[in-house]
Design a protein around this motif. Structure first.
Motif, PDB file in Angstrom:
ATOM      1  N   GLU A 128     110.511  24.785  18.214  1.00 20.81           N
ATOM      2  CA  GLU A 128     110.711  23.730  18.293  1.00 20.81           C
ATOM      3  C   GLU A 128     110.071  22.232  19.410  1.00 20.81           C
ATOM      4  O   GLU A 128     110.660  21.813  20.064  1.00 20.81           O
ATOM      5  CB  GLU A 128     112.422  23.893  19.446  1.00 20.81           C
ATOM      6  CG  GLU A 128     113.378  24.830  18.832  1.00 20.81           C
ATOM      7  CD  GLU A 128     114.500  24.777  19.458  1.00 20.81           C
ATOM      8  OE1 GLU A 128     115.194  24.441  20.523  1.00 20.81           O
ATOM      9  OE2 GLU A 128     114.647  26.282  19.592  1.00 20.81           O
ATOM     10  N   ALA A 129     108.950  22.679  19.745  1.00 16.07           N
ATOM     11  CA  ALA A 129     108.494  21.853  20.620  1.00 16.07           C
ATOM     12  C   ALA A 129     106.914  21.404  19.681  1.00 16.07           C
ATOM     13  O   ALA A 129     106.283  22.526  19.904  1.00 16.07           O
ATOM     14  CB  ALA A 129     108.152  22.423  21.415  1.00 16.07           C
ATOM     15  N   GLY A 130     106.414  20.124  19.480  1.00 12.12           N
ATOM     16  CA  GLY A 130     105.553  19.546  18.480  1.00 12.12           C
ATOM     17  C   GLY A 130     105.441  18.760  18.645  1.00 12.12           C
ATOM     18  O   GLY A 130     104.345  18.832  20.554  1.00 12.12           O
ATOM     19  N   SER A 131     105.533  17.049  17.794  1.00 12.42           N
ATOM     20  CA  SER A 131     105.198  15.995  18.421  1.00 12.42           C
ATOM     21  C   SER A 131     105.700  16.107  20.470  1.00 12.42           C
ATOM     22  O   SER A 131     105.264  14.859  21.028  1.00 12.42           O
ATOM     23  CB  SER A 131     105.422  14.640  17.813  1.00 12.42           C
ATOM     24  OG  SER A 131     104.773  15.030  16.732  1.00 12.42           O
ATOM     25  N   ASP A 132     106.745  16.286  20.637  1.00 13.44           N
ATOM     26  CA  ASP A 132     107.278  15.902  22.032  1.00 13.44           C
ATOM     27  C   ASP A 132     107.240  17.450  22.940  1.00 13.44           C
ATOM     28  O   ASP A 132     108.641  18.604  22.568  1.00 13.44           O
ATOM     29  CB  ASP A 132     109.036  16.201  21.718  1.00 13.44           C
ATOM     30  CG  ASP A 132     109.885  16.011  22.906  1.00 13.44           C
ATOM     31  OD1 ASP A 132     108.854  15.565  23.944  1.00 13.44           O
ATOM     32  OD2 ASP A 132     111.190  15.690  23.272  1.00 13.44           O
ATOM     33  N   PRO A 133     106.202  17.358  23.498  1.00 12.13           N
ATOM     34  CA  PRO A 133     106.528  18.898  24.376  1.00 12.13           C
ATOM     35  C   PRO A 133     107.692  18.914  25.413  1.00 12.13           C
ATOM     36  O   PRO A 133     107.274  20.141  26.373  1.00 12.13           O
ATOM     37  CB  PRO A 133     104.917  18.633  25.392  1.00 12.13           C
ATOM     38  CG  PRO A 133     104.859  17.504  24.650  1.00 12.13           C
ATOM     39  CD  PRO A 133     105.343  16.537  23.800  1.00 12.13           C
ATOM     40  N   ARG A 134     108.796  17.877  25.486  1.00  9.33           N
ATOM     41  CA  ARG A 134     109.072  18.675  26.554  1.00  9.33           C
ATOM     42  C   ARG A 134     110.432  19.556  26.085  1.00  9.33           C
ATOM     43  O   ARG A 134     110.950  19.739  27.297  1.00  9.33           O
ATOM     44  CB  ARG A 134     109.426  16.926  27.170  1.00  9.33           C
ATOM     45  CG  ARG A 134     109.197  16.219  28.116  1.00  9.33           C
ATOM     46  CD  ARG A 134     109.638  14.822  28.344  1.00  9.33           C
ATOM     47  NE  ARG A 134     110.356  14.928  28.553  1.00  9.33           N
ATOM     48  CZ  ARG A 134     110.913  14.539  30.214  1.00  9.33           C
ATOM     49  NH1 ARG A 134     110.376  15.490  31.264  1.00  9.33           N
ATOM     50  NH2 ARG A 134     112.143  14.916  30.555  1.00  9.33           N
ATOM     51  N   GLY A 151     107.970  33.709  26.507  1.00  2.00           N
ATOM     52  CA  GLY A 151     108.342  32.458  24.976  1.00  2.00           C
ATOM     53  C   GLY A 151     107.665  32.735  23.859  1.00  2.00           C
ATOM     54  O   GLY A 151     107.171  33.813  24.156  1.00  2.00           O
ATOM     55  N   GLU A 152     107.389  31.752  23.300  1.00  2.00           N
ATOM     56  CA  GLU A 152     106.971  31.858  22.417  1.00  2.00           C
ATOM     57  C   GLU A 152     106.443  30.645  22.163  1.00  2.00           C
ATOM     58  O   GLU A 152     106.361  29.241  22.068  1.00  2.00           O
ATOM     59  CB  GLU A 152     107.822  32.285  21.052  1.00  2.00           C
ATOM     60  CG  GLU A 152     106.976  31.592  19.616  1.00  2.00           C
ATOM     61  CD  GLU A 152     108.679  32.240  18.674  1.00  2.00           C
ATOM     62  OE1 GLU A 152     110.161  32.733  18.634  1.00  2.00           O
ATOM     63  OE2 GLU A 152     108.558  32.201  17.430  1.00  2.00           O
TER      64      GLU A 152
END
Ligand SMILES: Cc1cc2nc3c(=O)[nH]c(=O)nc-3n(C[C@H](O)[C@H](O)[C@H](O)COP(=O)(O)OP(=O)(O)OC[C@H]3O[C@@H](n4cnc5c(N)ncnc54)[C@H](O)[C@@H]3O)c2cc1C
Length: 389
Positions: A128-134, A151-152
């Protein structure tokens, strides 16, 4: 303004070109056919990396590296980028943030990596975190003096040949506390979830990892809690310039092959380069490469002459954006000039065509680079990109 490469730069460029031609190009077909290299071939290339002083070529002398200037590093990347199947990845670099480690971390991680005895990959991206690492969900919590990390992570490049993973996690699950941890691949709780296949043939794998309550001593924290982005910024600046240089090298090789073919391929009684349609493609390709190289070498010079860190980060986005998109346009034309031969996997141009597609995606997509550039124009003015000081 003297824009020439000095003799030392030229020597490094020539040496790396020789290395690529002698130790990377001959192994491309093996890598394409077996989707990787045999141990023997890898061993031969790795020994040559050291002979040619190319190991950890992104590190300063004071950090144990060979101390090449930023321009020289770009020249090296450009030559290595001519190789297909990501064979340039066999020439190991050492993840930049490690130089901010403690004396013990530098001894245990940075120096052995530079020497080629250990290797580290970098894991930020998640489902769920690609361009938005938040959006990162991997979290680390301090429990009885040890960190517990769960985590993954996805797309972890070269993880199959690494023993260390630099993991970007949020302390206490708080996006305000992005933090880097050095995880050993054999730490209890670390498992490889999947090894997906990708468009390119890449010499190593891009693995997916699960971290299940991995217990880490305090010495595994890199930098301070909350410093994750700051440390990662250096990495992004470095790898974005690296990608730009690879793409420029890839475009040059494809253009050289297309140019030779256009001279020798005869149809309708004359070499195809005599058809204006082909000649104009070659002209556009040459001009695009000239523009990309100008950006790249200028940036290399600036980086070596004290360009401020924040400005370097801003410039890296522009150079990566332009060079990666340029390579896409140029190599597409090279495939066209080669006709059916350009579509054969045995042809370097076909492999380059697949190889460079990811350069518009990884280390920040083209859209994210444009967003960074747009933000910088708003903050600092157009001159950052259009001026020349
Ligand atoms: C082969 C490969 C190797 C990789 N290696 C690594 C690695 O070693 N370590 C690692 O951590 N990651 C790695 N990555 C992950 C890579 O960095 C991400 O794929 C990339 O950052 C994009 O994230 P995403 O794929 O989740 O796409 P998303 O972020 O979901 O984006 C999907 C689309 O939306 C667009 N988009 C998203 N946000 C915006 C916005 N604000 N404005 C406009 N458009 C937007 C994107 O540009 C893209 O077109 C690798 C990826 C690949 C394919």
């Amino acid at each position: 303004m003297d824009m020439r490469l000095d003799p030392a730069d030229q020597a490094i460029q020539a040496r790396t070109r020789e290395f690529a031609e002698r130790y990377l190009f001959p192994y491309e077909l093996e890598c394409e056919e077996r989707q990787g290299l045999s141990k023997k071939s890898l061993g031969i290339i790795r020994r040559a990396v050291k002979e040619y002083c190319l190991n950890a070529y992104n590190h300063r002398k004071e950090d144990g590296g060979p101390g090449y200037t930023p321009l020289q590093q770009l020249l090296i990347h450009e030559e290595l980028g001519k190789a297909t199947c990501g064979l340039w990845a066999v020439v190991w670099t050492a993840t930049l943030p490690l130089r901010h480690g403690t004396a013990r971390q530098r001894r245990d991680y940075l120096l052995p990596i530079i020497a080629g005895k250990r290797r580290c990959c970098y894991a930020i991206t998640e489902p769920e975190a690609g361009s938005d690492p938040r959006m990162v969900k991997t979290s680390a919590r301090l429990k009885k003096g040890r960190w517990e990390l769960s985590g993954e992570k996805w797309f972890v490049t070269s993880a199959d040949v690494c023993d260390l993973i630099l993991v970007h996690a949020h302390v206490d699950g708080d996006p305000e506390k992005p933090t880097l941890f050095v995880v050993h691949k054999d730490d209890p709780g670390v498992t490889v979830k999947r090894v997906p296949k990708f468009m390119h043939t890449y010499v190593f794998e891009h693995q997916e990892f699960l971290f299940d309550r991995v217990a880490l001593a305090p010495s595994r924290l890199l930098g301070k809690v909350g410093e994750g982005y700051e440390l990662t910024k250096d990495w992004f600046t470095d790898t974005r310039f690296q990608i730009a240089a690879h793409c420029t090298g890839a475009a040059i090789r494809a253009t050289e092959i297309a140019n030779d073919f256009a001279a020798s391929r005869v149809q309708f009684g004359r070499p195809i380069r005599d058809f204006q349609a082909i000649e104009f493609m070659l002209a556009d390709m040459a001009v695009e490469i000239m523009a990309a190289k100008s950006m790249l070498y200028r940036s290399g010079w600036e980086l070596g002459n004290g360009l401020e860190r924040k400005l370097a980060h801003a410039r890296a986005s522009a150079v990566k954006l332009y060079c990666s998109e340029m390579a896409g346009r140029v190599i597409d034309k090279a495939v066209q000039i080669l006709g059916g031969r350009g579509y054969m996997r045995e042809n370097p141009v076909e492999r380059l065509y697949r190889d460079i597609r990811v350069d518009r995606i990884w280390e920040g997509t083209s859209e994210i680079q444009r967003a960074i550039i747009g933000g910088q124009i708003k903050k600092r003015g157009l001159g950052l990109y259009t001026g020349w000081v």
